[in-house]
Scaffold this active site. Structure first.
Site, short mmCIF file in Angstrom:
data_model
loop_
_atom_site.label_atom_id
_atom_site.label_comp_id
_atom_site.label_asym_id
_atom_site.label_seq_id
_atom_site.Cartn_x
_atom_site.Cartn_y
_atom_site.Cartn_z
CD GLU A 96 13.03 15.84 -2.73
OE1 GLU A 96 12.57 16.98 -2.55
OE2 GLU A 96 14.26 15.62 -2.81
CG HIS A 100 -5.37 10.14 12.12
ND1 HIS A 100 -6.49 10.60 11.47
CD2 HIS A 100 -5.76 9.00 12.77
CE1 HIS A 100 -7.52 9.81 11.73
NE2 HIS A 100 -7.09 8.82 12.51
#
Ligand code: ARG
Length: 459
Positions: free
Chosen positions: A291, A157
């Site tokens: 990216e 998480h």
């Protein structure tokens, strides 16, 4: 003027816009090497089967080779009115060898021709993607070996969960890439049947030898059903699916690099070679390559989705819709190749900040599970109860704003009186990772052995 190749029954040529929508030469010219290879195999077979006389075969073969030379040398003039690569090659062949060129198209059609060309292109591309993925695996395994003992926080998480080693994290991607390569190889093995000789859709009445052309082109066998041969593009879909999954793996790793190189995390450093500066903010080092790897998964998945949609409503056999298989497939597999190369470059380039990683590994009560395991192992508590006791200790530590190892023994004993000071040994991050020796666990010895194994296997 009507089309020279198929215009026999046409009085006039296509409307301008028809020519524009119909032409594929702008993108299928990259299939020229495959197209000529296919034609060479076909004409040799026609000669061997006695369908074409030897002198025509020789003339056509020589002509095809000079067309190939012209294309390779960049001297070939591609014309939109010739529609596609098949007609462009044949038209130039006709100029070079005269009317005998017209015999090349005996017992074949552009439908089996284009399916063959595409399979050859996809097959070569899968082979090179497999090699590139192996290069990335090798770079990751070498980094893993170097950093088998470098601790870092492991997350679930995106919350600090348990300490792991940097090498272990790298090896996770080595495993993913191994499955990606398995999918490339599976796709390759399944596509390796030759459609050539299926002709337009029904086969041919000429006594062709499809086994000969299949083996000349490196296929395992000819396709067994002529309709299927020209009607399906599942080989492209399967390759795009494999490429999409691989792209998603790379995208997740790229995302981690983006997060890790941020000033807030500062887990790893990428050199000037893989970052860019900002024209306005001098402090910035932007991880553009990572990216873009993350972003390119979009067009790869898009190509898969696009072709699935193109194919889903087509009745058998060939429809011109299928010409739309090319741009997406070329673009997507080429994008994946670029992503693999960029990732390999970044993995070789990156430097983990061991100190920052170690500090982060110890924060966020990442060794709470080790404490619970200690209570089970040393005091015989059932795990659920140990979990509860640990929870209380985490609460106490966090109320004081300190780490678990900074609680005094008496504070520990308030939660469980039998705790002894032996517990402090498992609260250190290094002890924590060293104890994870179960098969596949993060212990440095495991990681070292796994990394070495991969390096040997990858050669
Ligand atoms: N350019 C076409 C394609 O890529 C070649 C096949 C054309 N076949 C036909 N029957 N019009 O699909």
């Amino acid at each position: 003027m009507s089309n020279r190749m198929w215009g026999g029954r046409f009085a006039s040529g296509p409307a301008e816009i028809m020519e524009e929508i119909n032409a594929s030469i702008g993108f299928d010219k990259r299939l020229a090497p495959q197209d000529i290879r296919g034609s060479l195999a076909h004409v040799a077979m026609l000669g061997a089967a006695g369908i074409l006389p030897a002198d025509d075969v020789a003339a056509i073969e020589a002509g095809l080779k000079s067309v190939r030379d012209e294309i390779e040398a960049g001297r070939f003039v591609f014309k939109r009115e010739l529609e596609d690569i098949h007609m462009s090659v044949e038209s130039r062949l006709t100029e070079i060898v005269g009317p005998a060129a017209g015999r090349l198209h005996t017992a074949r059609s552009r439908n089996d021709q284009v399916a063959t060309d595409m399979k050859l292109w996809v097959r070569d591309t899968l082979d090179s993607l497999d090699q590139q993925a192996a290069d990335l695996q090798r770079a990751l395994a070498e980094t893993a070996l170097k950093h088998a003992g470098t601790v870092m926080p492991g997350f679930t998480h995106l919350q600090s969960a348990q300490p792991v080693t940097f090498g272990h994290h790298c090896l996770a991607y080595v495993e993913m890439l191994a499955r990606d390569r398995g999918r490339f190889r599976d796709a390759r093995a399944r596509l390796n049947e030759c459609p050539l000789g299926a002709a337009a859709l029904a086969g041919t009445s000429f006594p062709i030898d499809r086994h000969a052309t299949a083996s000349a082109l490196g296929f395992d066998r000819p396709t067994a059903n002529s309709l299927d041969s020209v009607a399906d593009r599942d080989f492209a879909l399967e390759s795009l699916a494999a490429a999409s999954i691989c792209a998603v793996h790379l995208s997740r790793f790229a995302e981690e690099l983006v997060v890790w190189t941020s000033a807030q995390f500062n887990f790893v450093k990428l050199s000037d070679g893989y970052t860019t500066g900002s024209s306005i903010m001098p402090q910035k080092r932007n991880p553009d390559a990572a990216e873009l790897v993350r972003a390119k998964s979009g067009r790869i998945i898009g190509a898969l989705t696009g072709l699935l949609v193109v194919m889903k409503g087509l009745p058998l056999a060939y429809s011109k819709d299928m010409q739309e298989d090319k741009e997406g497939t070329f673009d997507a597999l080429q994008a994946l190749s670029l992503c693999l190369a960029a990732m390999t470059g970044m993995v070789k380039d990156l430097e983990p900040n061991a100190e920052v990683l170690a500090r982060a590994a110890g924060s966020g009560y990442a060794t709470a599970t080790d404490l619970a395991d200690w209570l089970v192992r040393e005091l015989g508590l059932p795990f659920r109860q140990a979990h509860h006791v640990t929870g209380r200790l985490v609460g106490a530590a966090s109320a004081k704003g300190v780490g678990l190892e900074e609680l005094s023994l008496s504070e520990m004993q308030e939660a469980e009186p039998r705790i002894t000071d032996a517990v402090y040994a498992v609260l250190g991050v290094a002890n924590s990772v060293a104890s994870r020796t179960s098969y596949g666990g993060t212990a440095p010895d495991n990681v070292r052995a796994q990394a070495q194994g991969w390096i040997e296997r990858l050669g």
